[in-house]
Design an enzyme around this catalytic site. Structure first.
Site, PDB file in Angstrom:
ATOM      1  N   CYS A   4       0.975  -1.311  -0.006  1.00 57.49           N
ATOM      2  CA  CYS A   4       0.019   0.113  -0.174  1.00 57.49           C
ATOM      3  C   CYS A   4       0.885   1.273  -0.069  1.00 57.49           C
ATOM      4  O   CYS A   4       1.690   1.158   0.669  1.00 57.49           O
ATOM      5  CB  CYS A   4      -0.965  -0.073   1.187  1.00 57.49           C
ATOM      6  SG  CYS A   4      -1.913   1.634   1.405  1.00 57.49           S
ATOM      7  N   CYS A   7       0.442   3.412   3.248  1.00 53.76           N
ATOM      8  CA  CYS A   7       1.186   2.837   4.196  1.00 53.76           C
ATOM      9  C   CYS A   7       2.740   3.100   4.242  1.00 53.76           C
ATOM     10  O   CYS A   7       3.172   3.296   5.185  1.00 53.76           O
ATOM     11  CB  CYS A   7       0.589   1.447   4.453  1.00 53.76           C
ATOM     12  SG  CYS A   7      -0.859   1.068   5.142  1.00 53.76           S
ATOM     13  N   ASN A  87     -12.710  10.376  -2.692  1.00 57.32           N
ATOM     14  CA  ASN A  87     -13.010   9.257  -3.878  1.00 57.32           C
ATOM     15  C   ASN A  87     -13.146   7.871  -3.288  1.00 57.32           C
ATOM     16  O   ASN A  87     -12.268   7.597  -2.541  1.00 57.32           O
ATOM     17  CB  ASN A  87     -11.833   9.296  -4.791  1.00 57.32           C
ATOM     18  CG  ASN A  87     -12.063  10.660  -5.650  1.00 57.32           C
ATOM     19  OD1 ASN A  87     -13.146  10.995  -6.271  1.00 57.32           O
ATOM     20  ND2 ASN A  87     -10.766  11.097  -6.041  1.00 57.32           N
ATOM     21  N   GLY A  93     -12.928   6.849  -9.877  1.00 52.24           N
ATOM     22  CA  GLY A  93     -11.774   7.478  -9.718  1.00 52.24           C
ATOM     23  C   GLY A  93     -10.647   7.469  -8.472  1.00 52.24           C
ATOM     24  O   GLY A  93      -9.479   7.867  -8.606  1.00 52.24           O
ATOM     25  N   THR A  95      -7.543   5.963  -6.890  1.00 48.94           N
ATOM     26  CA  THR A  95      -6.614   4.955  -7.294  1.00 48.94           C
ATOM     27  C   THR A  95      -5.607   4.394  -6.132  1.00 48.94           C
ATOM     28  O   THR A  95      -5.010   3.356  -6.330  1.00 48.94           O
ATOM     29  CB  THR A  95      -5.687   5.687  -8.183  1.00 48.94           C
ATOM     30  OG1 THR A  95      -5.212   6.886  -7.734  1.00 48.94           O
ATOM     31  CG2 THR A  95      -6.570   6.216  -9.495  1.00 48.94           C
ATOM     32  N   HIS A 100      -8.439   8.497   2.016  1.00 48.78           N
ATOM     33  CA  HIS A 100      -7.788   9.865   2.020  1.00 48.78           C
ATOM     34  C   HIS A 100      -8.636  11.081   1.700  1.00 48.78           C
ATOM     35  O   HIS A 100      -9.576  10.820   0.850  1.00 48.78           O
ATOM     36  CB  HIS A 100      -6.419  10.011   1.124  1.00 48.78           C
ATOM     37  CG  HIS A 100      -6.771   9.219  -0.091  1.00 48.78           C
ATOM     38  ND1 HIS A 100      -6.965   8.170  -0.711  1.00 48.78           N
ATOM     39  CD2 HIS A 100      -6.972  10.116  -1.416  1.00 48.78           C
ATOM     40  CE1 HIS A 100      -7.132   7.870  -1.852  1.00 48.78           C
ATOM     41  NE2 HIS A 100      -7.132   9.316  -2.470  1.00 48.78           N
ATOM     42  N   HIS A 102      -8.775  14.556   0.165  1.00 45.61           N
ATOM     43  CA  HIS A 102      -8.256  15.474  -0.775  1.00 45.61           C
ATOM     44  C   HIS A 102      -8.798  16.748  -0.436  1.00 45.61           C
ATOM     45  O   HIS A 102      -9.972  17.078  -0.278  1.00 45.61           O
ATOM     46  CB  HIS A 102      -8.701  15.545  -2.410  1.00 45.61           C
ATOM     47  CG  HIS A 102      -8.271  14.373  -3.085  1.00 45.61           C
ATOM     48  ND1 HIS A 102      -7.068  14.194  -3.912  1.00 45.61           N
ATOM     49  CD2 HIS A 102      -8.714  13.200  -3.108  1.00 45.61           C
ATOM     50  CE1 HIS A 102      -7.092  12.813  -4.453  1.00 45.61           C
ATOM     51  NE2 HIS A 102      -7.998  12.253  -4.084  1.00 45.61           N
TER      52      HIS A 102
HETATM   53  P1  5GP Z   1      -7.310   9.096  -5.710  1.00 44.50           P
HETATM   54  O1  5GP Z   1      -7.333   9.228  -7.191  1.00 44.50           O
HETATM   55  O2  5GP Z   1      -7.304   7.640  -5.217  1.00 44.50           O
HETATM   56  O3  5GP Z   1      -8.564   9.756  -4.891  1.00 44.50           O
HETATM   57  O4  5GP Z   1      -6.165   9.784  -5.272  1.00 44.50           O
HETATM   58  C1  5GP Z   1      -4.947   9.467  -5.142  1.00 44.50           C
HETATM   59  C2  5GP Z   1      -4.016  10.841  -5.080  1.00 44.50           C
HETATM   60  O5  5GP Z   1      -2.556   9.838  -4.832  1.00 44.50           O
HETATM   61  C3  5GP Z   1      -3.798  11.187  -6.516  1.00 44.50           C
HETATM   62  O6  5GP Z   1      -4.054  12.570  -6.540  1.00 44.50           O
HETATM   63  C4  5GP Z   1      -2.283  11.185  -6.841  1.00 44.50           C
HETATM   64  O7  5GP Z   1      -1.817  12.331  -7.490  1.00 44.50           O
HETATM   65  C5  5GP Z   1      -1.803  10.958  -5.457  1.00 44.50           C
HETATM   66  N1  5GP Z   1      -0.556  10.173  -5.720  1.00 44.50           N
HETATM   67  C6  5GP Z   1      -0.267   9.201  -6.061  1.00 44.50           C
HETATM   68  N2  5GP Z   1       0.989   8.492  -5.809  1.00 44.50           N
HETATM   69  C7  5GP Z   1       1.596   9.545  -4.809  1.00 44.50           C
HETATM   70  C8  5GP Z   1       2.899   9.466  -4.180  1.00 44.50           C
HETATM   71  O8  5GP Z   1       3.838   8.817  -4.272  1.00 44.50           O
HETATM   72  N3  5GP Z   1       2.924  10.676  -3.267  1.00 44.50           N
HETATM   73  C9  5GP Z   1       2.163  11.674  -3.054  1.00 44.50           C
HETATM   74  N4  5GP Z   1       2.345  12.745  -2.386  1.00 44.50           N
HETATM   75  N5  5GP Z   1       0.918  11.400  -4.042  1.00 44.50           N
HETATM   76  C10 5GP Z   1       0.626  10.506  -4.561  1.00 44.50           C
HETATM   77 ZN    ZN Z   2      -2.459   1.614   3.544  1.00 42.72          ZN
END
Ligand code: 5GP
Ligand code: ZN
Length: 112
Positions: A4, A7, A87, A93, A95, A100, A102
């Site tokens: 993860c 994590c 999300n 969306g 990923t 988390h 935003h």
């Molecule tokens: P999700 O699309 O799951 O809501 O948001 C995941 C977020 O994690 C995305 O906005 C992406 O830019 C961010 N993200 C992905 N990999 C990394 C990383 O290695 N470091 C940081 N600081 N953010 C990341």
């Molecule tokens: Zn985790």
């Protein structure tokens, strides 16, 4: 070792720009910001998404929201307003499957 990503950030195995931390939560800048201020706030404990977090540990979910408020204050977003997005599910969306928030600020947003 966990696969993860968040994590691994909590464990210090992957670097991140941390803006706020409590014993139970961590806030760091998104690597690909979608707004002038784009901070991710996570529980340090692994939960796949905010629905799982809220069901398993409402107190921890509350601590995440308290950290969202602290980040908004520290980043100067209280006056201009900010948007908080969780999300939940790949269909919308998500990923990274570690819950988390935003925290997005510093620009205007369209209607949901
Ligand atoms: P999700 O699309 O799951 O809501 O948001 C995941 C977020 O994690 C995305 O906005 C992406 O830019 C961010 N993200 C992905 N990999 C990394 C990383 O290695 N470091 C940081 N600081 N953010 C990341
Ligand atoms: Zn985790």
């Amino acid at each position: 070792m966990t696969d993860c990503l968040f994590c691994r950030i909590v464990a210090g195995e992957i670097p991140a720009t941390v803006v706020y931390e409590t014993p139970a939560t961590l806030a760091f800048r998104d690597i690909s910001p979608k707004a002038p201020v784009h901070v991710l706030v996570i529980p340090k404990q692994h939960h796949a998404d905010v629905a799982a977090l809220g069901a398993a540990d409402p107190a921890l979910a509350g601590e995440v929201l308290a950290s969202v408020a602290a980040v908004a204050e520290k980043e100067g977003l209280l006056e201009g307003g900010f948007r908080v997005v969780f999300n939940t599910g790949s269909a919308v969306g998500q990923t990274v499957f570690h819950a988390h928030a935003h925290v997005l600020g510093g620009r205007t947003y369209g209607d949901l």
